[in-house]
Design a protein around this motif. Structure first.
Motif, PDB file in Angstrom:
ATOM      1  N   MET A  12       0.856  -1.249   0.044  1.00  0.00           N
ATOM      2  CA  MET A  12      -0.048   0.018  -0.093  1.00  0.00           C
ATOM      3  C   MET A  12       0.905   1.198   0.191  1.00  0.00           C
ATOM      4  O   MET A  12       0.279   2.372  -0.338  1.00  0.00           O
ATOM      5  CB  MET A  12      -0.890   0.041   1.084  1.00  0.00           C
ATOM      6  CG  MET A  12      -2.164  -1.068   1.324  1.00  0.00           C
ATOM      7  SD  MET A  12      -2.969  -0.872  -0.286  1.00  0.00           S
ATOM      8  CE  MET A  12      -4.267   0.172   0.205  1.00  0.00           C
ATOM      9  N   GLN A  13       2.132   1.135   0.040  1.00  0.00           N
ATOM     10  CA  GLN A  13       2.980   2.144   0.120  1.00  0.00           C
ATOM     11  C   GLN A  13       3.719   2.547  -1.124  1.00  0.00           C
ATOM     12  O   GLN A  13       4.415   3.435  -1.451  1.00  0.00           O
ATOM     13  CB  GLN A  13       4.191   2.053   1.433  1.00  0.00           C
ATOM     14  CG  GLN A  13       3.689   1.736   2.722  1.00  0.00           C
ATOM     15  CD  GLN A  13       2.718   3.135   3.087  1.00  0.00           C
ATOM     16  OE1 GLN A  13       3.093   4.011   2.980  1.00  0.00           O
ATOM     17  NE2 GLN A  13       1.595   2.744   3.807  1.00  0.00           N
ATOM     18  N   LYS A  14       3.621   1.537  -2.132  1.00  0.00           N
ATOM     19  CA  LYS A  14       3.867   1.729  -3.493  1.00  0.00           C
ATOM     20  C   LYS A  14       3.549   3.128  -3.884  1.00  0.00           C
ATOM     21  O   LYS A  14       2.281   3.402  -4.149  1.00  0.00           O
ATOM     22  CB  LYS A  14       3.510   0.317  -4.272  1.00  0.00           C
ATOM     23  CG  LYS A  14       3.875   0.551  -5.686  1.00  0.00           C
ATOM     24  CD  LYS A  14       3.804  -0.679  -6.479  1.00  0.00           C
ATOM     25  CE  LYS A  14       3.973  -0.527  -7.881  1.00  0.00           C
ATOM     26  NZ  LYS A  14       3.966  -1.686  -8.671  1.00  0.00           N
ATOM     27  N   ASP A  64     -11.392   3.385   2.018  1.00  0.00           N
ATOM     28  CA  ASP A  64     -11.536   2.584   3.054  1.00  0.00           C
ATOM     29  C   ASP A  64     -13.016   2.545   3.170  1.00  0.00           C
ATOM     30  O   ASP A  64     -13.563   3.392   3.770  1.00  0.00           O
ATOM     31  CB  ASP A  64     -10.930   3.304   4.272  1.00  0.00           C
ATOM     32  CG  ASP A  64     -11.046   2.287   5.596  1.00  0.00           C
ATOM     33  OD1 ASP A  64     -12.034   1.446   5.601  1.00  0.00           O
ATOM     34  OD2 ASP A  64     -10.498   2.524   6.445  1.00  0.00           O
ATOM     35  N   THR A  65     -13.568   1.365   2.847  1.00  0.00           N
ATOM     36  CA  THR A  65     -15.177   1.127   2.837  1.00  0.00           C
ATOM     37  C   THR A  65     -15.522   1.283   4.398  1.00  0.00           C
ATOM     38  O   THR A  65     -16.998   1.438   4.430  1.00  0.00           O
ATOM     39  CB  THR A  65     -15.511  -0.089   1.996  1.00  0.00           C
ATOM     40  OG1 THR A  65     -14.816  -1.399   2.982  1.00  0.00           O
ATOM     41  CG2 THR A  65     -15.049  -0.087   0.806  1.00  0.00           C
ATOM     42  N   ALA A  66     -14.707   1.076   5.290  1.00  0.00           N
ATOM     43  CA  ALA A  66     -15.273   1.298   6.685  1.00  0.00           C
ATOM     44  C   ALA A  66     -15.724   2.459   7.046  1.00  0.00           C
ATOM     45  O   ALA A  66     -16.312   2.751   8.151  1.00  0.00           O
ATOM     46  CB  ALA A  66     -14.194   0.708   7.818  1.00  0.00           C
ATOM     47  N   THR A 126       2.278  10.248  -4.719  1.00  0.00           N
ATOM     48  CA  THR A 126       1.044   9.728  -4.097  1.00  0.00           C
ATOM     49  C   THR A 126       1.336   8.232  -4.142  1.00  0.00           C
ATOM     50  O   THR A 126       1.718   7.636  -4.910  1.00  0.00           O
ATOM     51  CB  THR A 126      -0.005   9.931  -5.232  1.00  0.00           C
ATOM     52  OG1 THR A 126      -0.102  11.454  -5.387  1.00  0.00           O
ATOM     53  CG2 THR A 126      -1.183   9.286  -4.581  1.00  0.00           C
ATOM     54  N   ILE A 127       0.961   7.704  -2.943  1.00  0.00           N
ATOM     55  CA  ILE A 127       1.089   6.189  -2.574  1.00  0.00           C
ATOM     56  C   ILE A 127      -0.344   5.530  -2.879  1.00  0.00           C
ATOM     57  O   ILE A 127      -1.387   6.156  -2.653  1.00  0.00           O
ATOM     58  CB  ILE A 127       1.554   5.974  -1.183  1.00  0.00           C
ATOM     59  CG1 ILE A 127       0.662   6.443  -0.022  1.00  0.00           C
ATOM     60  CG2 ILE A 127       3.112   6.488  -1.227  1.00  0.00           C
ATOM     61  CD1 ILE A 127       1.209   6.021   1.336  1.00  0.00           C
ATOM     62  N   LEU A 128      -0.459   4.043  -3.359  1.00  0.00           N
ATOM     63  CA  LEU A 128      -1.645   3.562  -3.225  1.00  0.00           C
ATOM     64  C   LEU A 128      -2.775   3.775  -2.204  1.00  0.00           C
ATOM     65  O   LEU A 128      -3.922   3.753  -2.450  1.00  0.00           O
ATOM     66  CB  LEU A 128      -1.347   1.899  -3.631  1.00  0.00           C
ATOM     67  CG  LEU A 128      -2.280   1.232  -3.845  1.00  0.00           C
ATOM     68  CD1 LEU A 128      -2.992   1.503  -5.370  1.00  0.00           C
ATOM     69  CD2 LEU A 128      -1.793  -0.174  -4.110  1.00  0.00           C
ATOM     70  N   GLN A 129      -2.092   3.826  -1.006  1.00  0.00           N
ATOM     71  CA  GLN A 129      -3.005   3.855   0.343  1.00  0.00           C
ATOM     72  C   GLN A 129      -3.895   5.271   0.269  1.00  0.00           C
ATOM     73  O   GLN A 129      -4.970   5.073   0.499  1.00  0.00           O
ATOM     74  CB  GLN A 129      -2.158   4.049   1.542  1.00  0.00           C
ATOM     75  CG  GLN A 129      -3.089   3.947   2.879  1.00  0.00           C
ATOM     76  CD  GLN A 129      -2.062   4.031   3.935  1.00  0.00           C
ATOM     77  OE1 GLN A 129      -0.870   3.689   4.017  1.00  0.00           O
ATOM     78  NE2 GLN A 129      -2.432   3.751   5.170  1.00  0.00           N
TER      79      GLN A 129
END
Length: 145
Positions: A37-39, A55-57, A47-50
């Motif tokens: 997720m840090q890629k 976040d669906t929560a 910008t990182i993937l995270q």
């Protein structure tokens, strides 16, 4: 499958290990290498993937505000109902203490049959919907009935 072949087909693998091609395919899917997720995303960005993965929560701020406004409008419109209808709706949907009551439970509180409570609830919901439409809050009304 030839011994020197480094890229066998799924069918060849399945035959060799004694399972179906579908099972081999599902195992290969599960065994994919995970992505961090840090890629970074893109060649010229920090910008990182995270950052771009939802976040669906967590509810979006717009949806949260919309729900709060809807709740406020609906609570205001509840004042248009008769006291018994208002209390039935408040009990049914947990406005009083967060606990949603069944028709039977509400019937016991009022000394009414489950069917009579259902009729009163339907009448109250109809009135609420009509009120919301009259106030230009059609979007909320569609969620009631």
């Amino acid at each position: 499958m030839e011994e020197g072949n480094l890229n066998p087909t799924k069918e060849e693998l399945a035959r060799r290990v004694g399972m179906t091609a579908g099972k081999v395919e599902s195992l290969l899917f599960v065994a994919r290498t995970p992505i961090s997720m840090q890629k970074t995303v893109g060649a010229e960005t920090d910008t990182i993937l995270q950052e771009i993965t939802a976040d669906t929560a967590i509810e979006s701020p717009n949806m949260s505000v919309s729900k709060q406004l809807m709740r406020r409008h609906v609570l205001n419109v509840l004042n248009k109902l008769r006291p018994k209808e208002r209390r039935i709706i408040r009990l049914r949907f947990g406005f009083e203490d967060g606990a949603e009551r069944s028709l039977s439970e509400i019937g016991e509180i009022f000394g009414l049959s489950r069917e009579r409570v259902r009729q009163l609830e339907n009448r109250a919901l109809y009135k609420l919907k009509k009120c919301l439409v009259n106030q230009g809050l059609d979007a909320y009304a569609d969620t009631l009935i």
